[in-house]
Design a protein around this motif. Structure first.
Motif, mmCIF file in Angstrom:
data_model
loop_
_atom_site.group_PDB
_atom_site.id
_atom_site.type_symbol
_atom_site.label_atom_id
_atom_site.label_comp_id
_atom_site.label_asym_id
_atom_site.label_seq_id
_atom_site.Cartn_x
_atom_site.Cartn_y
_atom_site.Cartn_z
ATOM 1 N N CYS A 141 0.960 -1.292 -0.039
ATOM 2 C CA CYS A 141 -0.094 -0.093 -0.102
ATOM 3 C C CYS A 141 0.800 1.234 -0.145
ATOM 4 O O CYS A 141 0.578 2.458 0.197
ATOM 5 C CB CYS A 141 -1.150 0.167 1.125
ATOM 6 S SG CYS A 141 -2.025 -1.388 1.791
ATOM 7 N N GLY A 142 2.675 0.718 -0.128
ATOM 8 C CA GLY A 142 2.986 2.159 -0.094
ATOM 9 C C GLY A 142 3.182 2.918 1.387
ATOM 10 O O GLY A 142 3.835 3.511 1.287
ATOM 11 N N GLY A 143 2.468 2.216 2.270
ATOM 12 C CA GLY A 143 2.140 3.370 3.909
ATOM 13 C C GLY A 143 1.496 2.368 4.732
ATOM 14 O O GLY A 143 0.653 1.209 4.333
ATOM 15 N N GLY B 101 9.115 6.275 5.413
ATOM 16 C CA GLY B 101 9.342 7.184 6.788
ATOM 17 C C GLY B 101 10.007 8.931 6.781
ATOM 18 O O GLY B 101 10.156 9.173 7.059
ATOM 19 N N ARG B 102 9.750 8.810 5.167
ATOM 20 C CA ARG B 102 9.902 10.160 4.866
ATOM 21 C C ARG B 102 9.166 10.972 4.690
ATOM 22 O O ARG B 102 9.276 12.259 4.784
ATOM 23 C CB ARG B 102 10.704 10.148 3.354
ATOM 24 C CG ARG B 102 11.581 9.239 3.217
ATOM 25 C CD ARG B 102 13.522 9.984 3.312
ATOM 26 N NE ARG B 102 13.147 11.211 2.528
ATOM 27 C CZ ARG B 102 14.608 11.381 1.786
ATOM 28 N NH1 ARG B 102 15.550 10.838 2.913
ATOM 29 N NH2 ARG B 102 14.625 12.267 1.504
ATOM 30 N N ARG C 242 10.813 14.500 6.016
ATOM 31 C CA ARG C 242 12.083 14.388 6.931
ATOM 32 C C ARG C 242 12.750 14.886 5.449
ATOM 33 O O ARG C 242 12.723 13.929 4.230
ATOM 34 C CB ARG C 242 12.186 13.449 6.717
ATOM 35 C CG ARG C 242 13.407 12.675 7.729
ATOM 36 C CD ARG C 242 13.606 11.254 7.811
ATOM 37 N NE ARG C 242 12.577 10.824 9.118
ATOM 38 C CZ ARG C 242 12.578 11.485 10.157
ATOM 39 N NH1 ARG C 242 12.887 12.057 10.900
ATOM 40 N NH2 ARG C 242 11.267 10.754 10.834
ATOM 41 N N ALA C 243 13.836 15.809 5.385
ATOM 42 C CA ALA C 243 15.015 16.140 4.285
ATOM 43 C C ALA C 243 16.273 15.147 4.784
ATOM 44 O O ALA C 243 15.876 14.009 5.582
ATOM 45 C CB ALA C 243 15.310 17.177 5.475
ATOM 46 N N LEU D 188 10.923 10.900 15.155
ATOM 47 C CA LEU D 188 10.010 9.625 14.196
ATOM 48 C C LEU D 188 8.467 9.818 14.166
ATOM 49 O O LEU D 188 8.189 10.047 14.937
ATOM 50 C CB LEU D 188 10.791 8.491 15.486
ATOM 51 C CG LEU D 188 12.034 7.955 15.511
ATOM 52 C CD1 LEU D 188 12.379 6.574 16.743
ATOM 53 C CD2 LEU D 188 12.946 8.106 14.668
ATOM 54 N N PHE D 189 8.194 8.707 13.589
ATOM 55 C CA PHE D 189 7.071 9.096 13.201
ATOM 56 C C PHE D 189 6.360 8.043 13.851
ATOM 57 O O PHE D 189 7.490 6.910 13.965
ATOM 58 C CB PHE D 189 6.591 9.254 11.548
ATOM 59 C CG PHE D 189 6.875 10.497 10.855
ATOM 60 C CD1 PHE D 189 7.088 11.644 11.305
ATOM 61 C CD2 PHE D 189 7.478 10.408 9.806
ATOM 62 C CE1 PHE D 189 7.595 12.610 10.237
ATOM 63 C CE2 PHE D 189 7.747 11.338 8.639
ATOM 64 C CZ PHE D 189 7.931 12.934 9.868
#
Length: 268
Positions: free
Chosen positions: A63-65, A98-99, A123-124, A146-147
């Motif tokens: 699902c991409g996430g 996690g970006r 997130r960079a 952190l997410f």
């Protein structure tokens, strides 16, 4: 009733994804918990709490996430027997790498919309995070925040290594900024040792490893060094929790699993 400032939404970083060597995959599910009042102090002006909390997880690599929906509906009764209702809803999506993390949070009091927050955190390459919120100036969160999925990965991996006390910093949309946390992990409990709740689907917990955990949440801007919220919970390796205790400054809320719906892997 002294209910302003209480973090009724449950931080989602404790219930996401097991990882690491030998860890079980997350069981996609919807869990319904009954809420009740536990310990209370006179300063709270609260005589009773009843309500329900629903937490739902779907998603995965296909699902991409991961997507999560959370809703907390409570009726809070004061010492004068007057009451108010709170209905808080949180939805979010965290990309598999996690970006990026996006969320929507809405709060209703006695049926009226009293607060809403929509945001996206990206997130960079250097680890810092740019947080964009509707109607607010962009804010930078430090590297190391952190997410929720990342938070749980780090928590489980450190618990598996035998670490018992450690610190992690979470951002999950329940607060405007990041939340520093201190995690206390008890020894891994024996699978099948505890009595399971009498709800359909609970049999998936019979052979799952579990850790009794206590998490202290802090306000990043506080100089007192004291947590503003603590949570005790037994986390199963498949991501399901049967109950939890939510400790605020002057009251305690108990949540007990009452209904469990299991979803197939890859359900988006």
């Amino acid at each position: 009733m002294a209910v302003k400032g209480c973090k009724w939404l449950i931080p989602l970083g404790f219930l996401v994804l097991a990882s690491g060597a030998g860890a079980a995959p997350l069981q996609m599910h919807r869990a319904v918990y009954d809420l009740s009042l536990g310990r209370t102090e006179a300063a709270s002006d609260i005589a009773g709490i009843d309500g329900r909390m629903v937490i739902e997880w779907r998603g995965g690599p296909a699902c991409g996430g991961y997507t999560s929906l959370q809703r907390v509906v409570m009726r809070v009764t004061g010492l004068d027997q007057a009451y108010m209702s709170n209905d808080i809803r949180l939805s979010y999506f965290e990309k598999i790498d996690g970006r990026e993390f996006s969320y929507t949070r809405a709060e209703y009091t006695d049926g009226e919309l009293t607060d809403r927050d929509d945001g996206t955190a990206v997130r960079a390459d250097d680890g810092t995070i740019e947080l964009s919120r509707e109607g607010a100036t962009k804010r930078e969160l430090p590297a190391g925040v952190l997410f929720p999925v990342q938070y749980q990965r780090a928590l489980v991996e450190r618990a598996e290594r035998g670490e018992r006390i450690f610190e992690l910093v979470l951002f999950d949309g329940t607060e405007e900024r990041e939340s520093p946390t201190t995690i206390f992990v008890s020894k891994q409990a024996e699978a099948g040792r505890d009595k399971l709740p009498d709800v359909k689907g609970a049999e998936v917990l019979q052979s799952a490893a579990r850790w009794p955990i206590r998490i202290s949440y802090f306000d990043v801007e506080s100089e007192e060094g004291l947590p503003n919220f603590e949570m005790g919970i037994t986390v199963f390796a498949n991501g399901i929790a049967t109950g939890m205790t939510l400790d605020y400054i002057d009251l305690e809320i108990k949540a007990q699993l009452k209904d469990l719906t299991l979803f197939e892997d890859g359900t988006c």
